[in-house]
Design a protein around this motif. Structure first.
Motif, PDB file in Angstrom:
ATOM      1  N   ASP A   1       0.820  -1.219   0.000  1.00 42.66           N
ATOM      2  CA  ASP A   1       0.000   0.000   0.000  1.00 42.66           C
ATOM      3  C   ASP A   1       0.851   1.265   0.000  1.00 42.66           C
ATOM      4  N   ARG A   2       2.135   1.136  -0.400  1.00 42.17           N
ATOM      5  CA  ARG A   2       3.028   2.298  -0.428  1.00 42.17           C
ATOM      6  C   ARG A   2       3.726   2.417  -1.771  1.00 42.17           C
ATOM      7  N   TRP A   3       3.933   3.652  -2.201  1.00 40.96           N
ATOM      8  CA  TRP A   3       4.746   3.957  -3.372  1.00 40.96           C
ATOM      9  C   TRP A   3       6.158   4.208  -2.871  1.00 40.96           C
ATOM     10  N   GLU A   4       7.173   3.519  -3.443  1.00 39.79           N
ATOM     11  CA  GLU A   4       8.537   3.586  -2.940  1.00 39.79           C
ATOM     12  C   GLU A   4       9.528   4.002  -4.024  1.00 39.79           C
ATOM     13  N   TYR A   5      10.510   4.802  -3.610  1.00 40.00           N
ATOM     14  CA  TYR A   5      11.577   5.273  -4.498  1.00 40.00           C
ATOM     15  C   TYR A   5      12.922   5.018  -3.820  1.00 40.00           C
TER      16      TYR A   5
ATOM     17  N   ALA B   1      12.458   7.324  -0.512  1.00 40.02           N
ATOM     18  CA  ALA B   1      11.206   7.991  -0.196  1.00 40.02           C
ATOM     19  C   ALA B   1      10.081   6.995  -0.396  1.00 40.02           C
ATOM     20  N   SER B   2       9.059   7.126   0.412  1.00 43.26           N
ATOM     21  CA  SER B   2       7.866   6.314   0.219  1.00 43.26           C
ATOM     22  C   SER B   2       6.680   7.086   0.759  1.00 43.26           C
TER      23      SER B   2
ATOM     24  N   ALA C   1       0.746  10.574   2.553  1.00 42.91           N
ATOM     25  CA  ALA C   1       1.710  10.997   3.563  1.00 42.91           C
ATOM     26  C   ALA C   1       2.926  10.089   3.459  1.00 42.91           C
ATOM     27  N   GLY C   2       4.133  10.685   3.559  1.00 39.95           N
ATOM     28  CA  GLY C   2       5.315   9.861   3.387  1.00 39.95           C
ATOM     29  C   GLY C   2       6.523  10.319   4.173  1.00 39.95           C
ATOM     30  N   GLN C   3       7.639   9.621   3.927  1.00 32.65           N
ATOM     31  CA  GLN C   3       8.908   9.917   4.558  1.00 32.65           C
ATOM     32  C   GLN C   3      10.001   9.939   3.499  1.00 32.65           C
ATOM     33  N   TRP C   4      10.965  10.811   3.695  1.00 32.90           N
ATOM     34  CA  TRP C   4      12.116  10.973   2.803  1.00 32.90           C
ATOM     35  C   TRP C   4      13.370  10.882   3.669  1.00 32.90           C
TER      36      TRP C   4
ATOM     37  N   VAL D   1      22.887   9.657   8.398  1.00 30.84           N
ATOM     38  CA  VAL D   1      21.649  10.263   7.914  1.00 30.84           C
ATOM     39  C   VAL D   1      21.833  11.776   7.934  1.00 30.84           C
ATOM     40  N   VAL D   2      21.685  12.412   6.772  1.00 32.54           N
ATOM     41  CA  VAL D   2      21.847  13.862   6.695  1.00 32.54           C
ATOM     42  C   VAL D   2      20.501  14.576   6.531  1.00 32.54           C
ATOM     43  N   GLY D   3      19.470  13.852   6.333  1.00 28.31           N
ATOM     44  CA  GLY D   3      18.149  14.453   6.219  1.00 28.31           C
ATOM     45  C   GLY D   3      17.068  13.406   6.324  1.00 28.31           C
ATOM     46  N   GLN D   4      16.100  13.654   7.175  1.00 29.21           N
ATOM     47  CA  GLN D   4      14.951  12.766   7.296  1.00 29.21           C
ATOM     48  C   GLN D   4      13.724  13.655   7.447  1.00 29.21           C
ATOM     49  N   TRP D   5      12.830  13.546   6.485  1.00 31.55           N
ATOM     50  CA  TRP D   5      11.699  14.461   6.399  1.00 31.55           C
ATOM     51  C   TRP D   5      10.398  13.681   6.320  1.00 31.55           C
ATOM     52  N   ASP D   6       9.378  14.177   7.001  1.00 30.68           N
ATOM     53  CA  ASP D   6       8.008  13.713   6.778  1.00 30.68           C
ATOM     54  C   ASP D   6       7.439  14.636   5.722  1.00 30.68           C
ATOM     55  N   PHE D   7       6.661  14.090   4.779  1.00 29.17           N
ATOM     56  CA  PHE D   7       6.067  14.957   3.765  1.00 29.17           C
ATOM     57  C   PHE D   7       4.635  14.562   3.469  1.00 29.17           C
TER      58      PHE D   7
END
Length: 144
Positions: free
Chosen positions: A80-84, A105-106, A113-116, A132-138
């Motif tokens: 149920d997730r789109w993943e990159y 990213a997914s 709603a996702g995470q990068w 880890v240099v960046g972790q974002w909720d999007f």
């Protein structure tokens, strides 16, 4: 022995019906994102926005062209997730040399709603590779 074979055949038939009956229906309910979306990312007090344009490239594939952070990538539906997953570069904040990074990213196929996450692939200054240099909720929001 005939009864055992009959039970095995019936069980096998039920298993085939279960696999054939539920797996395609679950994926059929997932609508691939298409068109322009606002990408809004949040990390603590920092917020970033961009426009991402999605184009279907198969039943479980969408390509994305974003004005920031992700150009010419592909997301693939996994459950149920789109993943990159991809790679890129950023400036090392210590030496200012190009630093190879891995990007993942997914996002949820329904809520969008996702995470990068961005992770270093080589050492930068005193920081080890794999940091880890960046972790974002999007959140993605359809435009129009």
């Amino acid at each position: 022995m005939i009864r055992t074979t009959g039970k095995l055949a019936a069980g096998a038939a039920c298993g085939v019906l279960f696999v054939l009956g539920t797996a395609p229906a679950a994926q059929a309910n997932q609508e691939a994102p298409a068109g322009r979306y606002t990408f809004s990312a949040q990390h603590g007090p920092s917020q970033r926005t961009a426009t991402w344009t999605f184009t279907p490239c198969g039943p479980t594939c969408v390509s994305v062209d974003g004005e920031r952070w992700l150009q010419n990538g592909e997301f693939h539906l996994a459950g149920d997730r789109w993943e990159y997953k991809g790679q890129g570069t950023m400036d090392c904040p210590v030496t200012h040399a190009p630093l190879p990074v891995s990007k993942t990213a997914s996002f949820d196929a329904v809520t969008l709603a996702g995470q990068w996450t961005t992770v270093t692939l080589e050492q930068c200054g005193r920081g080890p590779a794999g940091g880890v240099v960046g972790q974002w909720d999007f959140q993605l929001t359809k435009i129009g």
